[in-house]
Design an enzyme around this catalytic site. Sequence first.
Site, PDB file in Angstrom:
ATOM      1  CB  CYS A  92      -0.911  -0.047   1.226  1.00  0.00           C
ATOM      2  SG  CYS A  92      -1.740   1.490   1.619  1.00  0.00           S
ATOM      3  CB  CYS A 104       0.243   1.901   4.065  1.00  0.00           C
ATOM      4  SG  CYS A 104      -1.457   1.374   3.862  1.00  0.00           S
TER       5      CYS A 104
END
Length: 106
Positions: free
Chosen positions: A31, A34
Amino acid sequence: MATVKVTDATFDEEVRKSDVPVIVDFWAEWCGPCRMIGPALEELSEEMSGKIKIVKVNVDENPDSPAVLGVRGIPALFMFKNGQVVSNKVGAAPKAALQSWIESEL
């Protein structure tokens, strides 16, 4: 205090039973957003040490905790106080915005 890695097995102990408010960062290696907020969370963990604890849960390795909380998108940040969710935020944000969200909930 650096961020703490939490698993499904240690979630209750590290998060729900904590003496201080806890920010849980649900994230995954793949991600991008993230990974983008990771360094900001590390810095906030150091700067706000004693006031809050920031923990990270890898959703690929620990599917139970995010499922219980209904996490659908990551990064997902949840603030716990006294074992209960008091606020949550989905998506990446700059450090200043993250800090202001945390401080507004403390």
